[in-house]
Design an enzyme around this catalytic site. Structure first.
Site, PDB file in Angstrom:
ATOM      1  N   SER A   1      13.231 -28.200  13.254  1.00  0.00           N
ATOM      2  CA  SER A   1      12.292 -28.554  11.937  1.00  0.00           C
ATOM      3  C   SER A   1      11.100 -27.124  12.348  1.00  0.00           C
ATOM      4  CB  SER A   1      11.616 -29.153  11.466  1.00  0.00           C
ATOM      5  OG  SER A   1      12.685 -30.225  11.026  1.00  0.00           O
ATOM      6  N   VAL A   2      10.278 -26.806  13.182  1.00  0.00           N
ATOM      7  CA  VAL A   2       9.720 -25.555  13.766  1.00  0.00           C
ATOM      8  C   VAL A   2       9.801 -24.759  13.250  1.00  0.00           C
ATOM      9  CG1 VAL A   2      10.338 -25.207  15.545  1.00  0.00           C
ATOM     10  CG2 VAL A   2       8.319 -25.248  15.917  1.00  0.00           C
TER      11      VAL A   2
END
Length: 670
Positions: A364-365
Site C-alpha cells: 500500500s505504500v
C-alpha cells in the site's frame, strides 16, 4: 635466350653495386644510425583520489607501501630477464600462489641449457617454425612434469620472471607491491646496478579508515595483476591506459574512474640498443581528484546497524531489510543500508546495494501515486472524490480492504481518508474508472489491458518502476507483472501495490517527489569533486552536483493537497482505522504511508512491510523509505518500529531539530 641472360646479369650487377654502397662506402654511418641513442616517454601511475563523506571523514584513502618494480627496456630478450629474475630472487621473496603451469614452463625454457635438453627429445624441431617449436616444447614439459620440477627458490624466481615478462617495452610493473621487508629493500637497493630495470619505489593500495560498512557502495579497484577488465579493455586502452593499470571495477570507484585516476607521470627515457641510458622526469604526474559524498558516515554506520537489528528480530522467512534516507529537495542520499538473509540457512549478509537492485512487492505504500494518477486522469477531482469502501467482487473473486473484508465496515471515504485508512477498495474503484469499466458486483472484469500501461505511466512519473538515475552502476527497474488479458484481474492488485515490484530507492524517490512539490529528482551520492590540500585533505571545490529534475508532476495545488493531507492523516488523523498512528510520537511531525503486501516465499504465505515518509510535514527536509520482505504475519508493525529508530538517529547525528521549523501542519510544500 641470350637476351634473358643479359637482363639477369644486369640485375645481379645492380644488386652487387647496392651492397657495395651500403657496406663499403656507408657501412659505418648506417651502423651508427642503428646504434644511435633514441628517446621515448615512460609513464607511471599516480595516487588515486580519495573519497570523503559529507562531513569530511575519509572513507577511502591510500596506503603507501615500499615496493620493488621493473621497467622493461627496449628489445630486452627473455634470456636477459631470466638472469635478472634469478639475481633479484636472491634478495626478494614474492607470493607464488598465482604462478601458472605456463609460467613455470616459460621460466624453465628461458634457460638455454634446459631448453636444449627439452629439444633433444623432440624429433625434427630444428625444421619447425618458432611458434610450432614452442608448442612442442610446452607439450613435452606438460607430458613429463616429474622431469621438470622447480625448487622452492626457482619457483620464487619463476614468479618474478612471469611479472617481468608481462611488462611491455618501457612500461613499469610491480614485482612486489606490498610487504617488502627492510632487509629486502636494503639488499635489492645495494645490487640495483646488477639488475637493469629494477627499481625501489612506492605503491599504493586502497585503505578504509572508517571501516568497510560502505565498501559495497564505494566499490573496488583492480590489482595490477588483474589489470584492465576484459569487457572494457579496448575503451581503456583508447584512453591511454596500460593493460596492467589498476582501475575502478565496481560502483563509485568505477562510476568516477575518470575523476579518481589522476594523470600519469611522464619520464623522458634515452635508449641505446637495449639499454636505458638516461631518465629525466618531464612531468611529475597529478594525483586524482577527491570525491566528497552526500553520505554521512556516522549515520550510515548506525543505519546499517539498525537494519541488521531489525532483520534479526524478524525471523521466519525474512529475506532481508532495506532502508534509504534522502534529502527530498536535492536528491542527496544521506544513507542507504541493507541486509540479505537466506531463510534456509539463516545467514545474513550486508547488502546496501539491495536498495537499488532488489525488487520487492511493496504493498500500500504506493497509494499516494495511485490517487495522484487518478486525479491527473480526471476520474476524481478535488471537489468530487468520495467513494464507498466495500468489498469488490469480479469474476467470482472478492478483494477487499484490510478493515472491511466482508462488508461489515462499509463507509464513505474521500481521497485523503482512503490514504489514512489504506483502503484497497478505493484504489480498485479508481483503477476501474481509469479503465472505463462500470463496476457491478460479481460481473466479469472486461477492462482493456491498456489499464496496465496507464497505471504504470502514472507510477513511473513518481519513480516507481523506472530507474531512479542514481550515480551507481547496476540499478534495476524493478519487475512488472504480465499485462496479458489472462492477468486483467491483477490490474486491481496493481492499484494497491500488490502486483509489480519496486526497489527501496524508487520508493524513496517517489516519496521525495511528493514531499518537494512534484519534482522527480535524480538521487545522487556525489556531492562535489574536490582537489587536495597541502596537508593531504580536502582541497578546493572543483565541481558541485546540483539537483537534476527528471520530470515534473502536472498537478494543481488542490490536487496535491488531497494527497499530502492524506499522508499526514495516516499518522495524525482521527479515523479508527488509520494505519500509522504508532509514528505520531516522532518529532518533528512526519507524514507517511505504510505498506503491507501479501507475499509468498517458496509457497509459504508471508507479509512484506514497507514505509515511505517525510519530515517535517511542513517544508520536508528528509525522506525515509524502507522495505522488509517476507515476514511472519505477527510482525506487522516492524516497519514503524524501524522508522522511529531511523528518525531518532537522523535528528541526533545528521541534522539538529533546532535548525528547522517544527510547527505541525497537515500540508507540505507539495
Amino acid at each position: 635466350m641470350n637476351f634473358l641472360f643479359i637482363i639477369v646479369g644486369l640485375l645481379f650487377a645492380a644488386l652487387i653495386a647496392q651492397l657495395a654502397y651500403l657496406q663499403i662506402l656507408h657501412g659505418t654511418q648506417l651502423k651508427a644510425e642503428v646504434n644511435r641513442t633514441d628517446s621515448t616517454v615512460e609513464t607511471n601511475n599516480v595516487q588515486r583520489g580519495m573519497i570523503f563523506d559529507s562531513t569530511g571523514r575519509v572513507l577511502v584513502g591510500n596506503k603507501t607501501h615500499q615496493a620493488i618494480s621493473y621497467t622493461k627496456g627496449v628489445n630486452v630478450l627473455s634470456g636477459d630477464m631470466y638472469k635478472i629474475a634469478n639475481r633479484l630472487g636472491q634478495y626478494l621473496t614474492v607470493p607464488t600462489g598465482s604462478l601458472t603451469k605456463r609460467n613455470r614452463a616459460d621460466y624453465y625454457l628461458a634457460s638455454s641449457a634446459r631448453l636444449n635438453k627439452v629439444k633433444s627429445h623432440i624429433s625434427g624441431i630444428d625444421n619447425m617454425t618458432s611458434s610450432a617449436a614452442t608448442d612442442k616444447e610446452l607439450q613435452y614439459i606438460y607430458a613429463h612434469p616429474s622431469e621438470f620440477k622447480l625448487t622452492k627458490q626457482q619457483t620464487n624466481n619463476a614468479m618474478i620472471y612471469a611479472k617481468m615478462s608481462g611488462a611491455y617495452s618501457l612500461s613499469t610493473t610491480y614485482i612486489k607491491e606490498t610487504g617488502v621487508t627492510s632487509k629486502e629493500l636494503a639488499e635489492v637497493g645495494e645490487h640495483l646496478g646488477e639488475m637493469p630495470g629494477v627499481k625501489v619505489g612506492t605503491s599504493w593500495t586502497r585503505d578504509y579508515p572508517y571501516g568497510s560498512s560502505l565498501k559495497s557502495i564505494l566499490g573496488t579497484v583492480s590489482s595490477e595483476k588483474v589489470g584492465l577488465p576484459d569487457s572494457k579493455v579496448n575503451q581503456y586502452l583508447a584512453q591511454g591506459y596500460s593493460r596492467n593499470d589498476s582501475v575502478g571495477q565496481s560502483y563509485l570507484e568505477e562510476q568516477y574512474e575518470s575523476v579518481l585516476r589522476g594523470t600519469k607521470s611522464q619520464t623522458d627515457v634515452e635508449v641505446s640498443g637495449t639499454k636505458i641510458m638516461k631518465e629525466v622526469k618531464k612531468y611529475g604526474g597529478k594525483k586524482g581528484d577527491n570525491l566528497q559524498l552526500t553520505i554521512n558516515a556516522g549515520f550510515q554506520k548506525k543505519l546499517q546497524s539498525l537494519v541488521r537489528s531489525a532483520e534479526a528480530g524478524a525471523g521466519g522467512d525474512s529475506t532481508g531489510v532495506y532502508a534509504v534516507v534522502m534529502n527530498p529537495n536535492t536528491g542527496a542520499v544521506i544513507g542507504m543500508a541493507g541486509v540479505d538473509r537466506n531463510p534456509s540457512t539463516g545467514k545474513v549478509t550486508t547488502n546496501a546495494l539491495g536498495t537499488i537492485n532488489s525488487s520487492i512487492t511493496m504493498g500500500s505504500v504506493v497509494k499516494g501515486a495511485m490517487i495522484s494518477g487518478a486525479l491527473m486522469d480526471g476520474v476524481i477531482t478535488p471537489s468530487n472524490n468520495t467513494l464507498t469502501d466495500m468489498p469488490i467482487t469480479v469474476g467470482g473473486t472478492k478483494k477487499a480492504s484490510w478493515f472491511n473484508k466482508n462488508g461489515g465496515a462499509n463507509m464513505a471515504v474521500n481521497a485523503s481518508t482512503a490514504l489514512e485508512v489504506s483502503s484497497n477498495s478505493y484504489m480498485m474503484q479508481l483503477a476501474m474508472k481509469e479503465g472505463n469499466f462500470n463496476y457491478t458486483s460479481g460481473a466479469a472484469l472486461t477492462m482493456s489491458t491498456s489499464i496496465f500501461s496507464k497505471l504504470r505511466g502514472y507510477f513511473n512519473q513518481f519513480g516507481l518502476g523506472v530507474k531512479t538515475g542514481i550515480d551507481l552502476p547496476g540499478e534495476t527497474t524493478g519487475i512488472a507483472g504480465s499485462s496479458s488479458k489472462a492477468h486483467i484481474g491483477n490490474a486491481l492488485d496493481e492499484s494497491f501495490g500488490n502486483y509489480d515490484a519496486y526497489t527501496t530507492m524508487q520508493v524513496a524517490q517517489y516519496m521525495s517527489t511528493i514531499a518537494n512539490g512534484g519534482y522527480r529528482i535524480q538521487p545522487h551520492l556525489l556531492s562535489s569533486i574536490r582537489g587536495t590540500s597541502k596537508s593531504g585533505g580536502l582541497g578546493a571545490v572543483k565541481a558541485s552536483v546540483t539537483p537534476t529534475v527528471l520530470n515534473e508532476i502536472d498537478m494543481t495545488a488542490a490536487q496535491r493537497r488531497l494527497v499530502t493531507e492524506g499522508l499526514y492523516d495516516v499518522v495524525h488523523g482521527t479515523n479508527t482505522y488509520k494505519t500509522g498512528g504508532e509514528l505520531s510520537s516522532i518529532k518533528p511531525e512526519i507524514s507517511a504511508k505504510t505498506g503491507t503486501a501479501q507475499t509468498y516465499y517458496k509457497g509459504t504465505e508471508t507479509v512484506t512491510l514497507s514505509l515511505a515518509s517525510y519530515a517535517p510535514s511542513t517544508h520536508p527536509q528528509v525522506v525515509v523509505a524502507l522495505a522488509m520482505p517476507n515476514l511472519n504475519y505477527n510482525a506487522e508493525d516492524n516497519n514503524m518500529k524501524l522508522a522511529k529508530q531511523i528518525y531518532s538517529a537522523y535528528w541526533s547525528m545528521v541534522q539538529s531539530t533546532s535548525t528547522i521549523n517544527s510547527t505541525s501542519s497537515s500540508s507540505s510544500s507539495y
